[in-house]
Design a protein around this motif. Sequence first.
Motif, short mmCIF file in Angstrom:
data_model
loop_
_atom_site.label_atom_id
_atom_site.label_comp_id
_atom_site.label_asym_id
_atom_site.label_seq_id
_atom_site.Cartn_x
_atom_site.Cartn_y
_atom_site.Cartn_z
N GLY A 1 1.85 53.08 80.63
CA GLY A 1 2.11 51.65 80.75
C GLY A 1 3.59 51.32 80.67
O GLY A 1 4.45 51.98 81.28
N ASP A 2 3.92 50.31 79.88
CA ASP A 2 5.28 49.78 79.78
C ASP A 2 5.99 50.43 78.60
O ASP A 2 5.71 50.10 77.44
CB ASP A 2 5.22 48.25 79.62
N TRP A 3 6.89 51.37 78.85
CA TRP A 3 7.67 51.98 77.78
C TRP A 3 9.11 52.18 78.25
O TRP A 3 9.41 52.18 79.43
CB TRP A 3 7.07 53.33 77.35
N SER A 4 9.99 52.34 77.30
CA SER A 4 11.38 52.68 77.59
C SER A 4 11.88 53.60 76.48
O SER A 4 11.33 53.61 75.37
CB SER A 4 12.25 51.41 77.67
N LYS A 5 12.92 54.36 76.79
CA LYS A 5 13.48 55.30 75.82
C LYS A 5 14.94 54.96 75.56
O LYS A 5 15.69 54.62 76.49
CB LYS A 5 13.39 56.74 76.34
N LEU A 6 15.33 55.10 74.30
CA LEU A 6 16.72 54.96 73.90
C LEU A 6 17.14 56.29 73.29
O LEU A 6 16.57 56.73 72.29
CB LEU A 6 16.89 53.84 72.87
N GLU A 7 18.13 56.93 73.89
CA GLU A 7 18.60 58.22 73.39
C GLU A 7 19.87 58.02 72.60
O GLU A 7 20.81 57.35 73.04
CB GLU A 7 18.84 59.18 74.56
N TYR A 8 19.89 58.62 71.40
CA TYR A 8 21.06 58.51 70.53
C TYR A 8 21.20 59.80 69.75
O TYR A 8 20.27 60.26 69.09
CB TYR A 8 20.91 57.33 69.56
N SER A 9 22.40 60.41 69.82
CA SER A 9 22.68 61.64 69.09
C SER A 9 23.72 61.34 68.02
O SER A 9 24.86 60.97 68.34
CB SER A 9 23.21 62.73 70.03
N PRO A 10 23.38 61.45 66.73
CA PRO A 10 24.35 61.17 65.67
C PRO A 10 25.56 62.09 65.77
O PRO A 10 25.44 63.28 66.05
CB PRO A 10 23.55 61.45 64.39
N GLY A 11 26.72 61.54 65.55
CA GLY A 11 27.93 62.33 65.59
C GLY A 11 28.37 62.74 66.97
O GLY A 11 29.25 63.59 67.12
N GLY A 12 27.74 62.17 68.02
CA GLY A 12 28.14 62.49 69.38
C GLY A 12 27.74 63.87 69.83
O GLY A 12 28.34 64.44 70.73
N ARG A 13 26.68 64.45 69.18
CA ARG A 13 26.24 65.78 69.61
C ARG A 13 25.75 65.72 71.05
O ARG A 13 25.09 64.78 71.46
CB ARG A 13 25.09 66.29 68.73
N SER A 14 26.04 66.75 71.82
CA SER A 14 25.57 66.79 73.20
C SER A 14 24.21 67.44 73.22
O SER A 14 23.92 68.32 72.43
CB SER A 14 26.54 67.58 74.08
N GLY A 15 23.39 67.05 74.14
CA GLY A 15 22.07 67.64 74.24
C GLY A 15 21.36 67.24 75.49
O GLY A 15 20.17 67.05 75.51
N GLY A 16 22.08 67.03 76.55
CA GLY A 16 21.44 66.63 77.79
C GLY A 16 21.06 65.18 77.80
O GLY A 16 20.06 64.79 78.38
N ALA A 17 21.85 64.33 77.17
CA ALA A 17 21.52 62.91 77.14
C ALA A 17 21.56 62.33 78.53
O ALA A 17 22.36 62.69 79.38
CB ALA A 17 22.50 62.17 76.23
N SER A 18 20.69 61.38 78.75
CA SER A 18 20.56 60.79 80.07
C SER A 18 21.56 59.65 80.23
O SER A 18 21.92 58.97 79.29
CB SER A 18 19.14 60.25 80.29
#
Length: 937
Positions: free
Chosen positions: A689-706
Amino acid sequence: MSGRQVGTRFLEGEGADEFMAAFKRAVVPADRRAAARDVLPPVVLLAEGGESGEGDGGGEDPGGRAHRAMRGLERCLRRERGGKLVPYAALGAAEAARAVRGRRPLTLAVGQRLCEDVPPRTGRLRLPDFQLMRDVVECALEQGPGAQSLTGEQMRDRCYEGRRRRSPVLRALWQLGGGDPPTVQSPAQGPGWLALALAAVARPAFQVLPRWWWARRCTRRLLWSGTTGWFADWRGSGHGRRSEEFFESAAQLVELPAPEGERQDESEAGHGPEGEEWLSTVEQLLLRALLADLKATAGPGRVSPWRRRRATRFTVLLELGADGGSGDPAARFLSAYGTAAEELECAATVVVATGPAGVVVPGERCARLSDAATALDHATGAPEGGLEPLLAPLVPLPPGVRSGTAPRSGPVSPRDFRMGPVAEVVLEGVALVAVLGVLGAWLIPMTMGGEDESCLGGASGGPLSGRAELGATPPRQQYEAAALMIEEENKRVDEAVLRRGAEARTVVHIGAEVAKDQEGQRYNGAVPELRGIALAQRALNDEARNDSQKVWLRVRMLNGGEGYKDAERRARQVVEEAGRKGSGIIGVVAFSQSLKQTQAAVRELGRAKIPMVGTTATADAMNVSPYYRRVAPTNSREARIEADFAHRGNIMDGGSGGCSPAEAAVVVQDPADLYSKEIGNFFAEQFGGDWSKLEYSPGGRSGGASESGAPGAGGNRVTHEDSIKDVADAVCERIKAQPRTVLYWASRAREFTAFLDVFGDDTSCEGRKLTVLGGNELTTAALSGEYEARPWLRLYHTAHVLPAGHPRGSDVTQEFNAEYAAAFGAKDLWRNDGRAALAHDAMQLMAAAANEAFASTGDVERSNVQISLDNGISKEGASGYLDFGRGAKVSRDKPLVILHHTAKGSEPVLFCGSFAQNTGRVERWGPKGEFACPKDG
């Protein structure tokens, strides 16, 4: 099932019988879900040359024996008098030669063979993506090299023509629209006004509109969808609505290269370097389409009786050429298959190729056929390191041994249904009518009374568990006290060995770094995990004291460092120590967190064949070794239950005293965190259905953020935020746009505390109701009162055990709770959290395997312990019933509890799973038990 006996003598080499048994188990898996879960590597059987002699293997060339091996495997897949037992495609040298002459990818023949002569009572095999891509490639081949490129509209029209030929409905609509346009050979007949009417009304309605709708569906499925958009993933174009249609991209992709030079004519196009590159590209295109279709088709269906009979994998048998080079279609197919199956996580196929030993095929070499059999049996999940072929030798028989003697195995034996599918449909229809009649008689009176709007868990709560106490003792002191319990128990073991000659072994525990300060205990599970292991070790050694058939256990404690940064190094240390003679190490109990570091440690220990039992790590991605099991429920199970809870439960407080289910969801996850990223993705997939994602990495860690993206199909989107303040503002905007939005917190507990501090004071949502659903990561902090004094917050969080004293708890659970309370206090912070209970059960599982190995063989070595684990163990545990079937990596129906957080404590509002063997299985939840608990798989 009757059938002629097919011997394994067509497979020559050490372990031929084991390989045939593994091949049959792969084609017809005992667990029907394996065809949708366990990705199998392709197997290449290489026939080595033999010496001249009397036996079949002596005077026969390797190519002939390779051909005989492929045909022998094919006979195992067919009935005695013809007809397939399982869907398969067998392509020999003749088919490969035709593919070379016609400059056609071998996947075209594979897909066609799979659709031909399908096993009876399984229905017609529909391959929509493969048929579409086949039409695309055929258009390119008909166009020819060097010809003018097709436009997107031209490619669409030609592909729709092929789709129309296969569909009676589309053919009928086309005829209603006036049929094909008139040509010089077939001029239009009839009065001019009829042609005008057809052009004005019928043709747009019955030809143009269906073609436009079909093309739009193709683009949506292959480019826009996040679940079926494998074409967009392969091309790296991303998902979402865009101006470029699928057919524009396809026309550019499959365009034939022009011949080079004047001496090369059209017949030579496709044989040069550019032609080989084109063939490789379209091979990958067709193979991805075929695997996507087979993945969607594999496995028995729950409704269709035809699909219900599909309990086997699709099998592909190939015969490699003499050199196996890039020009060999079978070698090209194998090269494309490894990448495609890995990326699509397609577990629905078994691929076996045969050829002479001299062929050049990259892959992992096996010394014996039995090694390839073991790899097939232990294939789990989708490999991250690549899906390379297994190269196994076919060694010729010694002189004087004939290949036709002593047949050893018959055909594969898929399940035979006594009732035909048509009869089953009739019975299902009668049963459905009866059930609907009963449900109607029950539901109509209920709906007359109005909809239940009472809040799940109550407006102010009615807790069954009391408030936990943080305690005044420093974390380091608590940890050292638990370690001292283990050291004293280790001394007790040494005394038993010296005085009684008792059998003793060592279990290694790799734990996390203890919290540095008192406040850090809210987010750290090092202390309760060690306590659970200490209590289990003491109880197990008490049993060994009274029973000479049980093993005494030492515990070797190793610190994995802060955030398990040293986990892989500690794993290598365990491997080194276990390799020393007399080490006594039988396994590892460890890993309270699902991190990339702990995942790497599991791989390291698995390569050394050291049995492992995980404690509270829940990520499915931790299952990267056949030697790893865990006692906690997996992220996929937890997310499935939580999504069902959000959809059905009255959890959204509208502010007027009533509640309703969630209509939308916003997921906060850390893409650099293995646990957070996986469980967030699982929840979004299950919620739909209706969903959204918020990506946040503490300390600016990289990890393939969109990158921040525009809404995709259904309004779903993924955005990346740079600070916790940005996360709070984004959540606030979602809630203002849709008040019935639940926040699913997939990130860690420490960031959740920071989020609440910002959301309540520094956003425009001050005073608004916020409903949060979170995992076990939030439980310890919630039980300690970390999230109190926030009247606008309605928090639901999961736990892996019921609160102490709950009537559903088994006798073993109540006994453990009593022992824990006596040792550490009835109001201890972690008594209701579950970490100690899971660590206790992990130790119990390892001990049960060691005791089983000792009782059955008298030899408590790691290999025997692993065999006991593979054979399956079932027993009552402190966290619920431990039900590990044969080869199972996770306990079946592991309990999961959802707690409602209140100021007075946390109350369970959902609990599903097996809490005890006989009377503790809970299958329904809700205020009146109106909802069914989601099942595993």
